[in-house]
Write an enzyme that holds these catalytic residues in place. Structure first.
Site, PDB file in Angstrom:
ATOM      1  N   ARG A   1       0.853  -1.187   0.000  1.00 51.98           N
ATOM      2  CA  ARG A   1       0.000   0.000   0.000  1.00 51.98           C
ATOM      3  C   ARG A   1       0.887   1.234   0.000  1.00 51.98           C
ATOM      4  O   ARG A   1       2.091   1.156   0.179  1.00 51.98           O
ATOM      5  CB  ARG A   1      -0.989   0.011   1.179  1.00 51.98           C
ATOM      6  CG  ARG A   1      -0.613  -0.720   2.422  1.00 51.98           C
ATOM      7  CD  ARG A   1       0.496  -0.106   3.225  1.00 51.98           C
ATOM      8  NE  ARG A   1       0.264   1.301   3.506  1.00 51.98           N
ATOM      9  CZ  ARG A   1       1.203   2.167   3.776  1.00 51.98           C
ATOM     10  NH1 ARG A   1       2.478   1.792   3.778  1.00 51.98           N
ATOM     11  NH2 ARG A   1       0.927   3.424   4.024  1.00 51.98           N
ATOM     12  N   GLY A   2       0.240   2.389  -0.211  1.00 55.77           N
ATOM     13  CA  GLY A   2       0.969   3.618  -0.448  1.00 55.77           C
ATOM     14  C   GLY A   2       1.012   3.859  -1.945  1.00 55.77           C
ATOM     15  O   GLY A   2       1.372   2.962  -2.712  1.00 55.77           O
TER      16      GLY A   2
ATOM     17  N   ARG B   1      -7.548  -0.461  -6.997  1.00 62.64           N
ATOM     18  CA  ARG B   1      -7.714   0.666  -6.075  1.00 62.64           C
ATOM     19  C   ARG B   1      -7.897   1.937  -6.906  1.00 62.64           C
ATOM     20  O   ARG B   1      -6.988   2.338  -7.631  1.00 62.64           O
ATOM     21  CB  ARG B   1      -6.522   0.792  -5.120  1.00 62.64           C
ATOM     22  CG  ARG B   1      -6.293  -0.461  -4.282  1.00 62.64           C
ATOM     23  CD  ARG B   1      -5.532  -0.171  -3.013  1.00 62.64           C
ATOM     24  NE  ARG B   1      -6.320   0.650  -2.104  1.00 62.64           N
ATOM     25  CZ  ARG B   1      -5.804   1.275  -1.039  1.00 62.64           C
ATOM     26  NH1 ARG B   1      -4.520   1.182  -0.787  1.00 62.64           N
ATOM     27  NH2 ARG B   1      -6.579   1.989  -0.238  1.00 62.64           N
TER      28      ARG B   1
ATOM     29  N   GLN C   1      -2.243   2.178  10.264  1.00 63.93           N
ATOM     30  CA  GLN C   1      -0.965   2.259   9.551  1.00 63.93           C
ATOM     31  C   GLN C   1       0.060   3.099  10.309  1.00 63.93           C
ATOM     32  O   GLN C   1       1.260   2.843  10.221  1.00 63.93           O
ATOM     33  CB  GLN C   1      -1.161   2.836   8.149  1.00 63.93           C
ATOM     34  CG  GLN C   1      -1.930   1.934   7.197  1.00 63.93           C
ATOM     35  CD  GLN C   1      -3.410   2.281   7.139  1.00 63.93           C
ATOM     36  OE1 GLN C   1      -3.978   2.742   8.128  1.00 63.93           O
ATOM     37  NE2 GLN C   1      -4.034   2.083   5.998  1.00 63.93           N
TER      38      GLN C   1
ATOM     39  N   ASP D   1      -2.258  10.474  -2.050  1.00 66.22           N
ATOM     40  CA  ASP D   1      -2.610   9.449  -3.025  1.00 66.22           C
ATOM     41  C   ASP D   1      -3.002  10.055  -4.363  1.00 66.22           C
ATOM     42  O   ASP D   1      -2.884   9.407  -5.394  1.00 66.22           O
ATOM     43  CB  ASP D   1      -3.742   8.580  -2.484  1.00 66.22           C
ATOM     44  CG  ASP D   1      -3.238   7.622  -1.428  1.00 66.22           C
ATOM     45  OD1 ASP D   1      -2.994   6.460  -1.763  1.00 66.22           O
ATOM     46  OD2 ASP D   1      -3.055   8.044  -0.267  1.00 66.22           O
TER      47      ASP D   1
ATOM     48  N   ASN E   1      -5.796  11.976   0.562  1.00 72.42           N
ATOM     49  CA  ASN E   1      -4.881  11.162   1.365  1.00 72.42           C
ATOM     50  C   ASN E   1      -5.717  10.328   2.333  1.00 72.42           C
ATOM     51  O   ASN E   1      -6.947  10.418   2.360  1.00 72.42           O
ATOM     52  CB  ASN E   1      -3.877  12.060   2.099  1.00 72.42           C
ATOM     53  CG  ASN E   1      -2.712  11.273   2.671  1.00 72.42           C
ATOM     54  OD1 ASN E   1      -2.114  10.445   1.989  1.00 72.42           O
ATOM     55  ND2 ASN E   1      -2.379  11.503   3.923  1.00 72.42           N
ATOM     56  N   LYS E   2      -5.043   9.523   3.120  1.00 77.33           N
ATOM     57  CA  LYS E   2      -5.727   8.610   4.037  1.00 77.33           C
ATOM     58  C   LYS E   2      -6.791   9.337   4.860  1.00 77.33           C
ATOM     59  O   LYS E   2      -6.593  10.466   5.304  1.00 77.33           O
ATOM     60  CB  LYS E   2      -4.702   7.948   4.952  1.00 77.33           C
ATOM     61  CG  LYS E   2      -5.275   6.921   5.919  1.00 77.33           C
ATOM     62  CD  LYS E   2      -6.051   5.827   5.211  1.00 77.33           C
ATOM     63  CE  LYS E   2      -5.236   5.108   4.164  1.00 77.33           C
ATOM     64  NZ  LYS E   2      -6.059   4.157   3.360  1.00 77.33           N
TER      65      LYS E   2
END
EC number: 5.3.1.23
Length: 346
Positions: free
Chosen positions: A44-45, A87, A194, A235, A245-246
């Site tokens: 991920r990332g 994704r 995370q 992202d 982003n997250k």
């Protein structure tokens, strides 16, 4: 610790869902395994899944049974479509796959085996360029940090989220390597932790001081003047500087703005999507409700409760102090300055 390894003509992906308890690599013998690893967040990332997908396409090319160029490319387009659908929010995924397919489509070679070699070379290039970009980002970004810097970060934007070194944590690493006294505050980052599992682990491994906090402590931490700046990854960044982003990043940015603390975003040019004018156009992935209702396989909420689980949120450009890229630090007005810095990106 490398999140992505290509060795003996085989792809290995560090299973980040098992960190920090266990260090285990997934042996990717087919592209379906790569797609599953991306989907379930074993890798991920945004930069990392771009590099992983590029190698996944190489793995797919090894599987393709074709002797002519046309059939080979058609089958690879289908594989790229499958990998790209895993994704939807992180633009690096589609960027890497498009770059791989563009390299193939413009290659004059007709022999399928030669095309396979070209693909592996391009995947290696994507991987190596990401590491180099992160180091450049770190060098530019660390200049924004004071000699004694207390840095709050959200989620994990370190070596584990990239081909190596990291974006947001690359800034921290570079400052640490320069001899600056850096202390990281890591949001745990619900629902998949995370920050607790990955960011804290990376910092402990490298001997960089880190304090773990729950997400709902960030505002109080800022109010006590215990934070000098916030540095996060991204992202997807749109043409106007809005940042996906997250989930939870937006709240951190609002709090930072209220407390007059600079909010920085570190991301490579491959994360900037100039085709989208604002964050309202970014597709936001929604994930399995059990990520919220369960932990470690055990229920934490009553059965049947309704759950909303977006994986990302969008921080408006008005809350962003600067965007750190491998070509330098981009300041507002972002629409104008991102266009300048992105006009020649590969």
């Amino acid at each position: 610790m490398n999140a992505i390894i290509w060795e003996n003509n085989q792809l290995q992906l560090l299973d980040q869902t098992k960190l920090p308890r266990t260090i285990e690599y997934i042996q990717c013998t087919d592209y379906h395994t790569v797609g599953k690893a991306i989907k379930k967040l074993s890798v991920r990332g945004a930069p990392a899944i771009g590099a992983a997908a590029a190698y996944g396409l190489v793995v797919g090319a090894q599987q393709v049974d074709a002797t002519d160029r046309k059939t080979f490319l058609e089958k690879l387009e289908a594989i790229a479509g499958e990998l790209g659908a895993t994704r939807p929010t992180a633009v690096n995924l589609r960027w890497a796959l498009d770059r791989m397919m563009m390299r193939l489509s413009t290659a004059p070679e007709q022999n399928v085996e030669d095309l396979r070699k070209i693909m592996l070379e391009e995947a290696h290039a994507i991987y190596n360029e990401d590491v180099e970009s992160n180091r450049k980002m770190g060098e530019y970004g660390q200049e924004l940090l004071p000699e004694e810097a207390r840095v709050l970060t959200h989620c994990n934007a370190g070596a584990l989220a990239t081909a190596g070194y990291g974006t947001a944590l690359g800034v921290v690493r570079a400052a640490h390597e320069k001899g600056k006294k850096v202390h990281v505050y890591a949001d745990e980052t619900r629902p998949l932790l995370q920050g607790a599992r990955l960011t804290s682990w990376e910092m402990v491994q490298e001997g960089i001081p880190v304090t773990l906090i729950t997400d709902n402590m960030a505002g109080y931490l800022m109010s006590k003047k215990m934070v000098d700046c916030i540095v996060v990854g991204a992202d997807r960044i749109t043409a106007n500087g809005d940042v996906a982003n997250k989930i939870g990043t937006y709240g951190v940015a609002v709090l930072a703005n209220h407390h007059n603390i600079p909010f920085y975003v570190a991301a490579p040019l491959s994360t900037i999507d100039m085709s989208l004018s604002s964050g309202e156009e970014i597709p936001i992935e929604e994930r399995d409700p059990q990520e919220v209702t369960h932990h470690g396989g055990q229920p934490m909420a009553p059965e049947g409760v309704q759950v909303w689980n977006p994986a990302f949120d969008v921080t408006p450009n008005s809350l962003v102090k600067a965007i750190i890229t491998e070509r330098g630090v981009v300041l507002p007005p972002f629409a104008e300055n991102l266009a300048k810095i992105c006009c020649n990106k590969k």
